[in-house]
Design an enzyme around this catalytic site. Sequence first.
Site, mmCIF file in Angstrom:
data_model
loop_
_atom_site.group_PDB
_atom_site.id
_atom_site.type_symbol
_atom_site.label_atom_id
_atom_site.label_comp_id
_atom_site.label_asym_id
_atom_site.label_seq_id
_atom_site.Cartn_x
_atom_site.Cartn_y
_atom_site.Cartn_z
ATOM 1 C CG HIS A 147 30.936 37.727 45.576
ATOM 2 N ND1 HIS A 147 31.585 37.482 44.403
ATOM 3 C CD2 HIS A 147 30.387 38.956 45.451
ATOM 4 C CE1 HIS A 147 31.464 38.520 43.602
ATOM 5 N NE2 HIS A 147 30.741 39.441 44.208
ATOM 6 C CD GLU A 314 34.774 45.615 37.547
ATOM 7 O OE1 GLU A 314 34.598 45.322 38.746
ATOM 8 O OE2 GLU A 314 34.297 44.959 36.605
ATOM 9 C CG HIS A 317 32.109 48.483 36.923
ATOM 10 N ND1 HIS A 317 31.983 48.221 38.261
ATOM 11 C CD2 HIS A 317 31.895 47.301 36.297
ATOM 12 C CE1 HIS A 317 31.706 46.933 38.449
ATOM 13 N NE2 HIS A 317 31.661 46.356 37.252
ATOM 14 C CG ASP A 342 37.271 45.018 41.284
ATOM 15 O OD1 ASP A 342 38.124 44.833 42.183
ATOM 16 O OD2 ASP A 342 36.119 44.561 41.351
ATOM 17 C CG ASP A 353 31.114 44.461 33.723
ATOM 18 O OD1 ASP A 353 32.242 44.844 33.413
ATOM 19 O OD2 ASP A 353 30.765 44.211 34.888
ATOM 20 C CG ASP A 355 33.893 41.456 34.316
ATOM 21 O OD1 ASP A 355 34.151 42.649 34.543
ATOM 22 O OD2 ASP A 355 32.982 40.835 34.890
ATOM 23 C CG ASP A 385 35.571 41.790 39.017
ATOM 24 O OD1 ASP A 385 35.239 40.656 38.634
ATOM 25 O OD2 ASP A 385 34.774 42.594 39.541
#
Length: 482
Positions: A147, A314, A317, A342, A353, A355, A385
């Site tokens: 980002h 992802e 998600h 992802d 989430d 991750d 991710d």
Amino acid sequence: MKPAMRLHFLFFCFFATILVKGELIADQTCRAEPSLVSDGGLHKEWEGEFFPEIPNIKYEGPSSKNPLAYKWYNADEEILGRKMKDWLRFSVAFWHTFRGTGADPFGAPTKSWPWEDGTNSLSMALRRMKANFEFLTKLGVDYWCFHDRDIAPDGKTLMESNANLDAVVALAKKLQEQTGIHPLWGTAQLFMHPRYMHGGATSPDVHVYAYAAAQVKKAMEVTHELGGENFVFWGGREGYQTLLNTDLKKELDHMASFLQGAVNWKKTIGFNGTLLIEPKPQEPTKHQYDWDAATTTGFLQRYGLAGEFKLNIECNHATLSGHSCHHELEIARIYGMLGNIDANTGDAQTGWDTDQFLVDVGEATLVMMTVIKNGGLAPGGFNFDAKLRRESVDVEDLFIAHISGMDTLARGLRNAAKLLQDGELTKLVEKRYETFTSEIGTQIEKGEISFEELENKVKEWGEPRLTSGKQELAEMIFHSYL
Ligand code: XUL
Ligand code: CO
């Protein structure tokens, strides 16, 4: 900072951390006070390697017990006529690996990487970028993702933020030239700063919409400058908390205008990368507009944007939206919309989430079945991710986590290739639909037969015979390949 202000700031941190990914917030907002571009006198020079204890990670094969070696990922080995590294196109997510702090809504950061000096300064950003390239090189991956705001600090003005970004991008470009590594994708972070609390593209305030557009414009430019292969839109705050204060149609129309603006800018600057949308159903807003692959594809089609975008699926998600990762990937694939993955996973007992790095070989095999059927992902790939658990605080854990995730997907690739090559499961599926290869089946698929003609057929045929779905057999076959 005055004590009262500090309290206020910490209060914000606590809630922000609940709402978004704890680590990003904690690092960029809570640890770093807004508009920090100076060192605060804390900057120390960094000499030598960032990971002196870690060798270049090599393939040692499945019998190896070395945690710092690949057991299944052999970059140059060919599977189905393509090198593993070209099927997998692994990428490291800068925000988790270099900005993740281990903070959660109830606890302060736990990581204290030796190269960090506790500031969100420009010099710290430059040093962190060097650590990133040493990490990527030792791991042996070709891509990284970022980002705008996790690689360079926010400034007091847009122009100051852009100047910070330019300074970090100049260094990244130099390091890229030395290593041959480049971005799988870049993105604009439109969810952390308070100005985006109502959204960026879907904010009710035209000033915020313009700010978001200016930020995406610059993020696209630097992604292009660095040779990024894709640009991602994850609408972190593009959604609503209640419909009572929301003009749903206006927000969706604005989101479409914003995405059209990005398409136009891509063409203006000559960026040939793929634009990707990353669906997610909730978190941080109660209802995110890009809910899942089907919703997002429908939205893009409605606004005439489907030809300009693909999807970044992802896995965590996918499960939040009540689907499996395999489902989301298959929907994207059959619609011709699968652009990138992802790579991560959630926790079956946790409803948000998390991750985590993917370690489930069965899941990885399902994922890789879709990727093979899709003919690969390029110019997309697998972006990790995923983040270390709060309790994992050793530098080597950063390597172990990625090695484990890469090996899991590599093992999935080997399994899926064998499964598809042997064709047992494919035959089972084909058999289930074989009646559609008949003349009438073909006419139905071509839309050449009426309901009346079908009614006549039923009069002739009588009651359909019950045929088995063979689910248990399909499961038996699939699991025999793991
Ligand atoms: C949020 C998420 C993001 C995007 C990039 O859940 O996945 O990190 O991938 O903004
Ligand atoms: Co993501």
